[in-house]
Design a protein around this motif. Sequence first.
Motif, short mmCIF file in Angstrom:
data_model
loop_
_atom_site.label_atom_id
_atom_site.label_comp_id
_atom_site.label_asym_id
_atom_site.label_seq_id
_atom_site.Cartn_x
_atom_site.Cartn_y
_atom_site.Cartn_z
N TRP A 134 -6.79 -0.90 -2.16
CA TRP A 134 -6.63 -1.95 -1.16
C TRP A 134 -6.78 -3.34 -1.78
O TRP A 134 -6.11 -4.29 -1.39
CB TRP A 134 -7.67 -1.73 -0.05
CG TRP A 134 -7.53 -2.63 1.13
CD1 TRP A 134 -6.44 -2.77 1.93
CD2 TRP A 134 -8.53 -3.52 1.65
NE1 TRP A 134 -6.68 -3.68 2.93
CE2 TRP A 134 -7.98 -4.15 2.79
CE3 TRP A 134 -9.84 -3.83 1.29
CZ2 TRP A 134 -8.67 -5.08 3.55
CZ3 TRP A 134 -10.53 -4.75 2.05
CH2 TRP A 134 -9.96 -5.37 3.16
N GLN A 163 4.84 1.08 5.03
CA GLN A 163 3.64 1.00 4.19
C GLN A 163 2.39 0.86 5.06
O GLN A 163 2.45 0.43 6.22
CB GLN A 163 3.77 -0.15 3.20
CG GLN A 163 4.85 0.10 2.15
CD GLN A 163 4.96 -1.02 1.14
OE1 GLN A 163 5.31 -2.14 1.50
NE2 GLN A 163 4.67 -0.72 -0.11
N LYS A 164 1.24 1.17 4.47
CA LYS A 164 0.02 1.39 5.23
C LYS A 164 -0.64 0.11 5.73
O LYS A 164 -1.14 0.04 6.85
CB LYS A 164 -0.96 2.19 4.38
CG LYS A 164 -2.15 2.75 5.13
CD LYS A 164 -2.94 3.70 4.24
CE LYS A 164 -4.07 4.36 5.01
NZ LYS A 164 -4.83 5.30 4.16
N GLN A 169 -11.50 5.73 1.17
CA GLN A 169 -10.06 5.81 1.33
C GLN A 169 -9.39 4.50 0.92
O GLN A 169 -8.34 4.48 0.27
CB GLN A 169 -9.70 6.15 2.78
CG GLN A 169 -8.21 6.38 3.02
CD GLN A 169 -7.67 7.55 2.20
OE1 GLN A 169 -8.24 8.64 2.21
NE2 GLN A 169 -6.58 7.31 1.48
N ASP A 209 -6.66 3.99 -2.06
CA ASP A 209 -5.37 3.33 -1.81
C ASP A 209 -5.22 2.01 -2.56
O ASP A 209 -4.20 1.34 -2.43
CB ASP A 209 -5.20 3.07 -0.31
CG ASP A 209 -5.11 4.35 0.50
OD1 ASP A 209 -4.77 5.40 -0.09
OD2 ASP A 209 -5.41 4.30 1.71
N GLY A 256 0.81 -1.21 0.00
CA GLY A 256 0.00 0.00 0.00
C GLY A 256 0.84 1.26 0.00
O GLY A 256 2.08 1.21 -0.05
N PRO A 257 0.20 2.42 0.06
CA PRO A 257 0.92 3.69 0.04
C PRO A 257 1.77 3.86 1.31
O PRO A 257 1.50 3.28 2.36
CB PRO A 257 -0.19 4.74 -0.02
CG PRO A 257 -1.39 4.06 0.56
CD PRO A 257 -1.26 2.62 0.18
#
Length: 534
Positions: free
Chosen positions: A270, A212-213, A264, A268, A202-203
Motif C-alpha cells: 500500500w 484496481q484495489k 493485508q 499489497d 494496487g492489485p
Amino acid sequence: MVHPRFVVTRKVKQNFEQKSHHDKAATATGVVPGGTFDHDDEETDHPFVRRRSSVLAQLKEGIFTNNPRFWETLTYIIFLMIFTWVCMNAQGGSKSYSLAQSVRNSFSSFESISSPGGWFDFMQTVFVPAVLPVSWYNNDPLTASDLRQVNMQFLLLGTVSARQVRVKPNTCNVIKGSKMSVYADICYGPYSSSNEDRTPYGPTYATDVNMQKFNYQTALELGCKVGCSTRGVLNSYSGGGYKEDIPSPRNLTAQADAIAKILQLKTDRWIDKRTRAVIVEFAMYNLATNLIAVVQLLYEEDEAGSVSAFIQVIALNIKHLYSDQGSAVDLVAEGVMLFMVVGYHFLSLWHWYKVGFSKYWKSLWTVIDWVNFVLFYVAFGLRYGALLNAKSATFPPADNEFVYYAPAANMVSMWKYVMGFNAILTWFKMFKYFGHIPFMSRLIRIMGACVEDVVAFMICTFVALNGFVFTFMLTYGNQMSSYSTWTTTLMTLYRMCLGDWDYDSIYKYNWVTGRIYFALWTILSICFLLNMFI
C-alpha cells in the motif's frame, strides 16, 4: 578633547525643550495647578510641586473623578471581561493538556519511525493493542462495555482510518534533453495539489482484472466541507486521499481483525515510492471531562528522502463542535461579544464619517482598532465554520462509521490561535481608554518618543544578523538541521543570543572556522543586548 554626547532624535529633543519651558514658567509664577494629574511627573523635592499621587489615587481619579470618557471606558471593561471569559472557556482547562499528553505518551514510539516497514510494525505492535484492547493486564477478557476504550480511559468514536496521499510520476524538474531525462518517468517529485495522484493503483481483483484495489476519494466524499487540508512537518496535504478503514468491532476479535487488515495492506504494498504522507486518524471521548481528542499520526516522506513522523492531538470541549452540548451562558457570552464588536466597528465608521479620511487615519489607534476588528471577524468565521463542518457528522457515531472530525477540530484550533493573538491588541487597547492617567501616559510618551531610535537600531541589528545567518547556513547547512534553511538559522542565532547553543556540534563539523564564527557572533550579540541600557 572630544566630549561624549548623547545622540537623540528631533522628537525627543523637542519634547525635552517643551517640558523645560513649561517647568520654568511654573517656577516663575509660583502657581501649581490643582488637578491630581497636573505636573504629576515632576521631582518631589521641587519647592512649588506637591508630592506625586499614588497609583491607586491616579486610578481612582482617572476612572471615576476626572475621566472624560467614563461610559466608554466602563463599556470596554465589560467587553474585556466577556472576552476573557470566552478565552478561558475556549482553552478547556488543564484537563485538555492532560488528555493530549496521555495520547502522546501512548504513541511516543511513533515519532521514531523512519521507514514504511517501521510504520507497519508500529501499527501491529503498538497502535492496535492501545486503541483496541481486548483484555486486562492479567489477561482477563474485557466485557462488552469495556471494549473500544483507548488505554481503558477514552471511548473510541467510530472507526480508525488510514489515509494516504500520493504524487504522479514524471513530476521532477528534470531538464529535457539532458542525460538524466530518460529516467524522468520513474521520478516522483514534491507533493502539491497539481502533482497529486488520483488514479487507482494496487492489485487487481480476480473477478475484474481492470479494477484496481485502492481508489482515491475527495475530501467532500470523506465528509469534509471547508478547511480540509492537513498540515504536516514537511508539507501540507489535501483532505482527500486513498482511505482504508481499520476494523474496530465491539468484540474480542477486534485486535485480530485490525492486525489482519494491516498485514493485508503490507502484502499489497500500500505504501510505495509515490507515497508522500500516511495519516492515521481517529477520535476519542472522555466522559468525565466532556473533552474530545482528535488524533492524527502523520508519517511523511519527501522527494529528497527526508522522513518525519509527527503526532498531532487536538483536545477540545465537545460544545465547540456541537453547540447543543454547551450551556446557554457560553452561547450568550459569545453572542454578546460579537454584538459589541459590530457595535464598536459601527461607531468607528461613524467617527470616520464625521472627521474625514485624513484626520481619521492619522491616529495609530485607528489602525490598531481595524486590525482588532478584522481579527475578531476571522475568529468568529472559524468558530462558526467549525460548527458547520461538524453539523453533518453524527455524535456519537456508530462503531463501524468513520467521522471526519479533523477539519472541524483544526478550525477550532485556528480560532484559538487568532483569539490568542488578538488578545494582545484587545488588552493593549486599555491604554486608549486610560491613557490620560499619568503612570500610563508616561509609558505611552516614552514609547512614542523612542520609536524612531528603536527602528533604526533594529535595522542595524538585522543587517549584521543576516550576514551571520548566511555564514552559518552555508557552513553547517548540510550537517546540522538547525542551520539547514534561512529561517531555522535565524531562529538558531536568536537562541544563541539567549544562551542556548550547541558548541560541540559547531566544533565537530568545522573546527577551524567554527570557533571563529561562534566567538564573533556571541561577542556581537552581547553588544546588541548591552544597547538596551544606553
